[in-house]
Design an enzyme around this catalytic site. Structure first.
Site, short mmCIF file in Angstrom:
data_model
loop_
_atom_site.label_atom_id
_atom_site.label_comp_id
_atom_site.label_asym_id
_atom_site.label_seq_id
_atom_site.Cartn_x
_atom_site.Cartn_y
_atom_site.Cartn_z
N ARG A 36 16.68 8.80 4.31
CA ARG A 36 16.72 10.16 3.78
C ARG A 36 16.05 11.11 4.76
O ARG A 36 14.94 10.86 5.22
CB ARG A 36 16.01 10.22 2.43
CG ARG A 36 15.79 11.64 1.89
CD ARG A 36 15.02 11.60 0.57
NE ARG A 36 14.68 12.92 0.06
CZ ARG A 36 13.45 13.44 0.05
NH1 ARG A 36 12.43 12.74 0.55
NH2 ARG A 36 13.24 14.64 -0.43
N ARG A 77 8.29 27.69 -1.79
CA ARG A 77 7.43 26.77 -1.06
C ARG A 77 6.29 27.53 -0.38
O ARG A 77 6.42 28.70 -0.03
CB ARG A 77 8.22 25.99 0.00
CG ARG A 77 9.21 25.02 -0.58
CD ARG A 77 9.90 24.19 0.50
NE ARG A 77 10.85 23.27 -0.08
CZ ARG A 77 10.54 22.06 -0.54
NH1 ARG A 77 9.29 21.64 -0.47
NH2 ARG A 77 11.47 21.28 -1.07
N LYS A 221 20.36 16.29 -7.75
CA LYS A 221 18.96 16.02 -8.07
C LYS A 221 18.65 16.58 -9.46
O LYS A 221 18.85 17.77 -9.72
CB LYS A 221 18.05 16.63 -7.02
CG LYS A 221 18.17 15.95 -5.66
CD LYS A 221 17.40 16.66 -4.57
CE LYS A 221 15.91 16.53 -4.74
NZ LYS A 221 15.18 17.15 -3.60
N THR A 279 10.12 9.83 -6.33
CA THR A 279 8.83 10.54 -6.38
C THR A 279 7.66 9.66 -6.83
O THR A 279 7.67 9.11 -7.93
CB THR A 279 8.87 11.80 -7.28
OG1 THR A 279 10.08 12.52 -7.05
CG2 THR A 279 7.69 12.70 -6.95
#
Length: 479
Positions: A36, A77, A221, A279
């Site tokens: 990934r 972010r 996702k 995660t």
């Protein structure tokens, strides 16, 4: 030819700790199936070098390694910190600003121009998957002055969550479109699209991607509340899903995450879509040689739930022990899979089609793939062989998590690459135009010492002219 000792696929995020050729070699040999690349970090030149190194190592080792490009989506972010990581302590005052970068202590840049309009006095701000919590004390023209409620280490480009704030932007950002164009040009095998809310978001991503190239694989996702509510329609549109538990655990109450995870995995299995659980799976191995007992249990439970793949993020991208982490993940998978049948409850995909709601309206492919499992178990056949054009047949069988291996063969290079995401599927690319390519498959398996005269194998595929899907099952004795 030796097959892996585990069937759960391992997705590894590639970063500074794992981008070198020697480390990639060891990770592939230890069980990595998918590399990934996270476009939220690094530039295109950096990722281009990594793609080419991954391809080179995979070719040398003769192992199928898929490349997944993760598009960042419309996420707020933190910008680049002049020094990192920084420690935020409870009671500290910090300033979040969209203004010009500065190295002034306590000033944190934000990479989202609309940030000031999304917060107000007393708003709660979560950073780094919710581990850090701030409360807004007062607004300033280009940001907010906040008090640290729950502290922690903060690094550049970590995500920010604002509960209740709605981002009035499309799921597919301009950066994502650039990422799709870059990935297609570099021949990556799949794209994960962030912050999907509904099936229409997946369609938009696919339409844009397929304006550049045909047959692009899209993994949605699941990290927003809306995505959880619309997961059935998303599964119908996407090629696979990723349960991104970091942002999901902020978007919904964290105590709901385990139940939501189980439900999404079950629904993905029923739909025949590969599902990745992601995660903080072995988070402590970012810095330590061994994981916690709770992390090991988390990975094992995801496998027992029916996940196709488990994902490593910072553990392999920036961690101190990328190879050991892959080895640990593979060991957990191997041990858990050995006990799958004994520990499985009544909520399996197999039970859903045999005695549950899935019994009504079963398609021919569902019936045949279910009978493949029945025949394999009754006759203790080790290998299920699936010639395939699209990958549909091996995925239909994979969702039942058989004890034997699914050996999938395709003359379309993209098909075996994407099957690297599916549990228990060992994909092969057959570069042949022979009419009798079925015979060629058997010759290859005998030459590779996978099968021997007298062995029985299951052969299943779609054979009806003009029809797509699994509709035949043959039990062969190897001559």
């Amino acid at each position: 030819m030796l097959l892996p000792d585990h069937k759960t696929k391992i997705v590894c995020t590639i970063g500074p700790s794992s981008e070198s050729k020697p480390v990639l070699q060891k990770m592939m040999q230890s069980g990595m199936n998918v590399a990934r690349l996270n476009l939220a970090h690094g530039d295109f030149d950096e990722h281009r070098r990594r793609i080419r190194t991954i391809r080179s190592v995979a070719e040398e080792l003769k192992v199928p390694i898929a490349i997944l490009l993760d598009l960042p989506g419309p996420k707020i972010r933190i910008g680049r910190l002049p020094r990192e990581p920084i420690m935020l302590k409870p009671g500290d005052m910090v300033t979040l600003t969209t203004g010009a970068s500065t190295d002034e202590p306590g000033v944190i840049p934000v990479d989202f121009e609309e940030f000031p309009s999304l917060v107000s006095e007393n708003s709660t701000i979560y950073l780094a998957d919710g581990f850090i919590q701030l409360r807004v004390q007062r607004m300033i023209p280009d940001g907010a002055v906040c008090i640290v409620v729950i502290g922690g280490l903060l690094s550049s480009h970590k995500g920010m969550n604002l509960l209740g704030a709605s981002l009035a932007v499309e799921t597919l950002t301009e950066r994502d479109r650039e990422g799709l164009a870059f990935g297609i040009a570099e021949g990556v095998d799949a794209f994960s699209v962030s912050f999907i809310r509904r099936a229409e978001d997946v369609r938009q991503a696919r339409e844009y991607a397929e304006s550049l190239a045909p047959c692009v694989r899209i993994i949605a996702k699941i990290e927003r509340r809306e995505a959880v509510e619309n997961v059935d329609e998303i599964l119908a549109e996407a090629d696979g899903v990723m349960i991104a538990r970091g942002d999901l655990g902020v978007q919904i109450p964290i105590e709901e995450v385990p139940v939501v995870q189980k439900r999404i995995i079950h629904q993905a299995n029923i739909s025949g879509r590969p599902v990745i659980t992601a995660t903080q799976m072995l988070e402590s191995m970012t810095e330590h040689i061994r994981p916690t007992r709770a992390e090991v249990t988390d990975v094992a439970n995801a496998i027992l739930d029916g996940t196709d793949a488990v994902m490593l993020s910072g553990e392999t991208a920036i961690g101190s022990f990328p190879v050991e982490t892959v080895q640990m993940m593979a060991g957990i998978a191997r041990t858990t899979e050995e006990q799958r049948r004994a520990l499985a409850g009544g909520g399996t995909c197999e039970e859903y089609f045999r005695r549950g709601r899935g019994r009504a309206g079963m398609a021919v492919g569902d019936v045949v793939s279910l009978n493949v499992i029945e025949a394999r178990d009754a006759l203790r056949i080790q290998y299920i062989i699936t010639p395939t054009r699209t990958g549909s047949t091996p995925r239909r069988i994979s969702r039942f998590k058989p004890e034997g291996w699914i050996l999938s063969f395709s003359r379309n290079f993209r098909t075996p690459q994407f099957l690297s995401f599916s549990y228990g599927v060992q994909p092969f690319f057959i570069q042949s135009e022979r009419e009798d390519w079925h015979e060629e498959i058997m010759e290859f398996l005998k030459a590779s010492d996978v099968i021997a005269p007298g062995d029985r194998v299951l052969f299943t595929e779609g054979v009806s002219p003009g029809e797509a899907g699994t509709d035949s099952l043959t039990i062969l004795t190897v001559e």
